[in-house]
Design an enzyme around this catalytic site. Structure first.
Site, PDB file in Angstrom:
ATOM      1  CB  CYS A   1      -0.894   0.054   1.233  1.00 21.45           C
ATOM      2  SG  CYS A   1      -2.427  -0.801   1.013  1.00 21.45           S
TER       3      CYS A   1
ATOM      4  CB  CYS B   1      -3.958  -2.817   4.202  1.00 22.96           C
ATOM      5  SG  CYS B   1      -3.010  -2.226   2.810  1.00 22.96           S
TER       6      CYS B   1
END
Ligand SMILES: Nc1ncnc2c1ncn2[C@@H]1O[C@H](COP(=O)(O)OP(=O)(O)OP(=O)(O)O)[C@@H](O)[C@H]1O
Length: 395
Positions: free
Chosen positions: A99, A200
């Site tokens: 991410c 996430c």
């Protein structure tokens, strides 16, 4: 300076925005939406709306502009699909590292720059610093957060010099209790909020949990390997070449069903990771059993008893040259070179003494102490002192 802050609706990024404002910067807040598929909204909840509302309230309280940007297509393409493929291959990538590399410090950073920002700030517990080398070039250093308990430098291990040159981590100088204290003092709604779930997460579950829910269960066997297996009996051979020794120390043993005894069943090898002991449902052992290997093709989990089980421990790990990343490009090893460092291959793992070895064919991290549960697809990262200087995907 104009700074864009990734405001997540959590306490860390709220205080980040406040500190930057105090330092006299022009601060703009951006909230990223990462999930857009109504069909899989879990338990009819929509936590991103709650988080974006909290972020909006913080922005209003501080009197800074606030925008929501939709990153859901990109997130699906670069994170979800990639992780799904990796899971099916039996690898366990870290979504937070991805991410940061693919979203926050790539597309998000580019969006911020297009809004005229000089820098992008996040609420990570890490620090960035720079020095000038002998050629007058500015070198950026990624340092561990001051709060040992919360240090998040590991999650940033794939960032480049270019990304670090535009990054700010103002709370990296503080401890989490100090951050909460500041939030309380200035009356931010996020002061007592428990750690936000970040990018996430999808609904209430983490991305790995979510992906596991998407995989199709398939019954398979659990095979126990025993300590006295001939696989572990052999003495380590004498090697004349260091690379051969490292290859031996980092090798993956390909266990076969006939190497052990079937002791149970599982619902799909892809739902488990190396080193896992929970959820196996096997009894009758003095100590817990741990997964030492997975055969994805034949859907078999191999387990061994006790956390000192020989198949669980390894002295070295291997990284393909193509998966090697030096945050400090200037420190990159040449073929045949070695370097002493401290290393970890999991978030929050205490740093371990290790030596890096670069060969033409591959790169190895050799640990002083045997390490438990080194899993393919995870990121290993290495430090000199407080500085994270490089990382790579375990092959
Ligand atoms: N949805 C989001 N929109 C914008 N920025 C985000 C978002 N999620 C995370 N970030 C940024 O990434 C940083 C680290 O995210 P992480 O998920 O690790 O949350 P955290 O450490 O609990 O921080 P916070 O308390 O700020 O949520 C955040 O502090 C924030 O700056």
């Amino acid at each position: 300076m104009k700074v864009v802050v990734g405001l997540s609706g959590g306490v860390d990024s709220s205080v980040t925005a406040y500190l930057l404002q105090q330092q006299g910067h022009e601060v703009v807040a951006l909230f990223m939406r990462n999930w857009n598929d109504a069909s899989v909204t879990l338990e009819d909840e929509c936590p991103w709306i709650e988080d974006s509302n909290d972020a909006l309230m913080v922005a209003q309280k501080l009197g800074i502009p606030f925008q929501v940007i939709d990153m859901s297509d990109l997130y699906k393409e670069r994170i979800v699909d990639y992780m799904f493929d990796e899971y099916q291959k039996g690898r366990t990538p870290n979504p937070d590292v991805l991410c940061n590399r693919e979203v926050k410090f790539d597309v998000f950073m580019k969006t911020a720059m297009s809004l005229g920002a000089d820098k992008v700030a996040t609420g990570h517990y890490a620090r960035v610093d720079s020095t000038i080398d002998e050629n007058g070039k500015e070198i950026f250093h990624l340092l561990a957060g001051k709060d040992n308990n919360k240090d998040q430098s590991y999650f940033l291990c794939q960032l480049s010099q270019d990304q670090l040159s535009k990054a700010l981590f103002p709370i990296g100088e503080l401890t989490k209790p100090q951050v909460r204290e500041i939030a309380k003092e200035i009356g931010l709604v996020t002061a007592d909020k428990k750690d936000s779930q970040g990018l996430c997460f999808i609904g209430k579950v983490s991305l790995p949990q979510f992906l596991q829910q998407q995989l199709v269960p398939k019954e398979g066997e659990i095979v126990e390997i025993f300590k006295d297996s001939p696989l572990f009996a052999e003495e380590m051979p004498e090697f004349s070449l260091k690379q051969e020794e490292l290859e031996y120390l980092s090798r993956k043993i390909n266990y076969k069903k006939t190497d052990g005894k079937v002791i149970g069943k599982h619902q799909g090898a892809q739902f488990f990771t190396i080193g896992q002991s929970k959820g196996l449902g096997i009894g009758g052992h003095k100590e817990s059993c741990f997964i030492i290997s997975r055969d994805m093709e034949n859907n078999i989990l191999f387990v061994g008893e006790g956390h000192q089980f020989p198949g669980l421990l390894k002295r070295a790990l291997k990284i393909d040259n193509s998966e090697l990343h030096w945050v400090r490009e200037d420190l990159r090893l040449k073929n045949g070179e070695s370097m002493e460092v401290m290393a970890r291959f999991r978030y929050r793992q205490p740093l371990q003494k290790a030596t890096l070895h670069q060969f033409e064919e591959a790169f190895y991290v050799e640990f002083e102490e045997p390490q438990s549960a080194i899993a393919e697809g995870q990121f290993a990262s290495w430090y000199i002192g407080e500085e994270l200087i490089g990382s790579g995907v375990i092959s």
